[in-house]
Design a protein around this motif. Structure first.
Motif, mmCIF file in Angstrom:
data_model
loop_
_atom_site.group_PDB
_atom_site.id
_atom_site.type_symbol
_atom_site.label_atom_id
_atom_site.label_comp_id
_atom_site.label_asym_id
_atom_site.label_seq_id
_atom_site.Cartn_x
_atom_site.Cartn_y
_atom_site.Cartn_z
ATOM 1 N N LYS A 34 29.372 43.384 29.879
ATOM 2 C CA LYS A 34 28.240 42.400 29.882
ATOM 3 C C LYS A 34 29.036 41.577 30.732
ATOM 4 O O LYS A 34 28.216 40.434 31.297
ATOM 5 N N TYR A 35 30.384 41.640 30.192
ATOM 6 C CA TYR A 35 31.617 40.299 30.863
ATOM 7 C C TYR A 35 31.386 40.798 32.280
ATOM 8 O O TYR A 35 31.309 39.361 32.905
ATOM 9 N N GLY A 36 31.254 42.099 32.890
ATOM 10 C CA GLY A 36 31.774 42.704 34.153
ATOM 11 C C GLY A 36 30.385 41.687 35.289
ATOM 12 O O GLY A 36 30.535 41.430 36.055
ATOM 13 N N ARG A 37 29.271 41.988 34.494
ATOM 14 C CA ARG A 37 27.753 41.982 35.203
ATOM 15 C C ARG A 37 27.705 40.371 35.346
ATOM 16 O O ARG A 37 27.534 39.232 36.629
ATOM 17 N N GLU A 38 28.078 38.956 33.777
ATOM 18 C CA GLU A 38 27.874 37.666 34.444
ATOM 19 C C GLU A 38 29.443 36.833 35.359
ATOM 20 O O GLU A 38 28.926 37.140 35.862
ATOM 21 N N TYR A 39 30.042 38.133 35.573
ATOM 22 C CA TYR A 39 31.243 37.416 36.112
ATOM 23 C C TYR A 39 30.837 37.519 37.476
ATOM 24 O O TYR A 39 30.877 37.003 38.637
ATOM 25 N N GLU A 40 30.290 39.132 38.121
ATOM 26 C CA GLU A 40 30.100 39.256 38.983
ATOM 27 C C GLU A 40 29.194 38.258 39.221
ATOM 28 O O GLU A 40 29.054 37.778 41.164
ATOM 29 N N LYS A 41 28.012 37.452 38.520
ATOM 30 C CA LYS A 41 26.868 36.170 39.364
ATOM 31 C C LYS A 41 27.782 35.207 38.960
ATOM 32 O O LYS A 41 27.864 34.040 39.926
ATOM 33 N N PHE A 42 29.046 35.538 38.434
ATOM 34 C CA PHE A 42 29.866 33.965 38.350
ATOM 35 C C PHE A 42 30.196 33.623 39.646
ATOM 36 O O PHE A 42 30.340 32.603 40.343
ATOM 37 N N LEU A 43 31.447 34.680 40.075
ATOM 38 C CA LEU A 43 31.297 34.348 41.628
ATOM 39 C C LEU A 43 30.244 34.651 42.808
ATOM 40 O O LEU A 43 30.732 33.467 44.358
ATOM 41 N N ILE A 44 29.420 34.482 42.452
ATOM 42 C CA ILE A 44 28.379 34.841 43.900
ATOM 43 C C ILE A 44 28.176 32.733 43.764
ATOM 44 O O ILE A 44 27.716 32.527 44.444
ATOM 45 N N LYS A 45 28.296 32.307 42.611
ATOM 46 C CA LYS A 45 27.800 31.043 42.233
ATOM 47 C C LYS A 45 28.647 30.207 42.878
ATOM 48 O O LYS A 45 28.254 29.122 43.716
ATOM 49 N N GLU A 46 30.017 30.426 42.582
ATOM 50 C CA GLU A 46 31.422 30.012 43.239
ATOM 51 C C GLU A 46 31.011 29.691 44.917
ATOM 52 O O GLU A 46 31.287 28.939 45.264
ATOM 53 N N ARG A 47 30.719 31.477 45.131
ATOM 54 C CA ARG A 47 30.842 31.176 47.051
ATOM 55 C C ARG A 47 30.029 30.876 47.450
ATOM 56 O O ARG A 47 30.384 29.775 48.712
ATOM 57 N N SER A 48 28.916 30.408 47.155
ATOM 58 C CA SER A 48 27.519 29.481 47.445
ATOM 59 C C SER A 48 27.728 27.980 47.511
ATOM 60 O O SER A 48 27.721 28.002 48.014
ATOM 61 N N LEU A 49 29.354 28.305 46.618
ATOM 62 C CA LEU A 49 28.993 26.670 46.255
ATOM 63 C C LEU A 49 30.400 26.117 47.700
ATOM 64 O O LEU A 49 30.306 25.229 47.752
ATOM 65 N N GLY A 91 31.602 28.233 49.929
ATOM 66 C CA GLY A 91 31.560 28.865 51.180
ATOM 67 C C GLY A 91 32.698 29.472 51.422
ATOM 68 O O GLY A 91 32.733 30.071 52.930
ATOM 69 N N GLU A 92 33.597 30.609 50.409
ATOM 70 C CA GLU A 92 33.900 31.046 50.192
ATOM 71 C C GLU A 92 34.703 32.338 49.973
ATOM 72 O O GLU A 92 33.234 32.718 49.275
ATOM 73 N N PHE A 93 35.261 33.393 49.981
ATOM 74 C CA PHE A 93 35.361 34.498 49.638
ATOM 75 C C PHE A 93 36.559 35.143 48.460
ATOM 76 O O PHE A 93 37.188 34.680 48.869
ATOM 77 N N GLU A 94 36.022 35.573 47.860
ATOM 78 C CA GLU A 94 36.751 35.543 46.427
ATOM 79 C C GLU A 94 38.448 36.325 46.806
ATOM 80 O O GLU A 94 37.650 37.793 48.011
ATOM 81 N N PRO A 95 39.229 37.289 47.077
ATOM 82 C CA PRO A 95 40.018 38.485 46.850
ATOM 83 C C PRO A 95 39.821 39.455 46.702
ATOM 84 O O PRO A 95 38.824 39.235 45.442
ATOM 85 N N CYS A 96 40.158 40.446 47.287
ATOM 86 C CA CYS A 96 39.809 41.929 46.915
ATOM 87 C C CYS A 96 40.252 42.394 45.539
ATOM 88 O O CYS A 96 41.158 41.347 45.011
ATOM 89 N N LEU A 97 38.761 42.993 44.658
ATOM 90 C CA LEU A 97 39.674 42.477 42.963
ATOM 91 C C LEU A 97 40.726 43.489 43.051
ATOM 92 O O LEU A 97 41.549 43.943 41.844
ATOM 93 N N LYS A 98 40.728 44.855 43.662
ATOM 94 C CA LYS A 98 41.624 46.136 44.025
ATOM 95 C C LYS A 98 43.791 45.408 44.073
ATOM 96 O O LYS A 98 44.929 45.749 43.481
#
Length: 266
Positions: free
Chosen positions: A225-240, A242-249
């Motif tokens: 649940k937390y993971g799915r929400e965070y993925e949606k949050f990242l997509i929203k942040e990227r769209s706002l 125009g950047e990509f987040e660092p690799c999760l690894k």
């Protein structure tokens, strides 16, 4: 008596409402309703998830390491400041989930996480879990990150309490107003009519359950649940931005640097 420490395997499945309605009727033959559901069709669980400023814990979790952990505050319904809630450590080590929790008043829990100072230990608290939470607070600078709530229907096996099946729906989240007592509201995480089914067992699941899952073509999925929400949050942040987040690894490096964290709780 509430179980505060346990180990188990958890399998998750996303199902439609029609499937939920059918299989819950069949489960009654083998299982009984959770005590909460004996007086309510569904009961609400609300949570506050804690993480570092740069979201280290959820980033590490999404990279699927052999060991991961999270800290959350859990209540049933909307608690008042003097009501009991659960402060929980949830770990996953090589596929086995270990959950350790203790009761505190909501006010005590807020103060504990904010200051890192243990509350005065009382009869309703688990002293060992309090110590473990304090240790986690000492190595991570945690802050409230997410409110997440859902409505649940749960069943226990009639033969053994080792098997539990839960169905969660209407999962809602918010990243603001992060206080349990402020009310139950947020944005929907899944589309309407979807249920998250979880099979929680200390041992292998029984043959009748395996047959039922096969009959309805219910297949295991990876879902947090937390993971799915965070993925949606990242997509929203990227769209706002125009950047990509660092690799999760890169966020798993801390685990290899602190192997004692794994051994301490095994």
């Amino acid at each position: 008596m509430t179980i505060e420490v346990f180990n188990r395997h958890e399998c998750k499945y996303l199902i439609d409402e029609a499937v939920f309605e059918e299989i819950q009727e069949k489960l009654i033959k083998y299982m009984e309703l959770d005590n909460y559901n004996k007086s309510h069709e569904l009961y609400t669980i609300s949570n506050i998830y804690y993480d570092t400023k740069d979201n280290h814990l959820i980033r590490a979790s999404l990279s699927k390491p052999k060991y991961k952990e999270k800290l959350r505050l859990r209540a049933y319904g909307i608690p008042k400041m003097d009501e009991k809630v659960y402060l929980e450590i949830k770990k996953k080590v090589c596929g086995v989930v270990n959950k350790r929790r203790t009761k505190l008043s909501l006010e005590e829990a807020y103060n504990f996480v904010a200051t890192g100072e243990k509350p005065e230990v009382k009869a309703h608290m688990n002293k060992q879990v309090i110590n473990e939470i304090q240790y986690i607070l000492s190595i991570y600078d945690l802050e409230p990150k997410l409110y997440l709530a859902y409505d649940r229907k749960a069943f226990f096996s009639k033969e053994s309490r080792d098997l539990r099946i839960t169905f969660d729906t209407n999962i809602r989240t918010r990243r603001y107003d992060l206080f349990l007592e402020r009310g139950d509201y947020g944005e929907s995480l899944l589309e309407k009519g979807k249920w998250l089914m979880e099979v929680k067992a200390e041992k292998n699941i029984p043959l009748w359950l395996s047959t039922m899952l096969s009959e309805y073509k219910i297949f295991k999925t990876s879902f947090s649940k937390y993971g799915r929400e965070y993925e949606k949050f990242l997509i929203k942040e990227r769209s706002l931005k125009g950047e990509f987040e660092p690799c999760l690894k890169q966020y798993t490096a801390a685990y290899s640097a602190q192997p004692q964290l794994i051994q301490q709780y095994l």
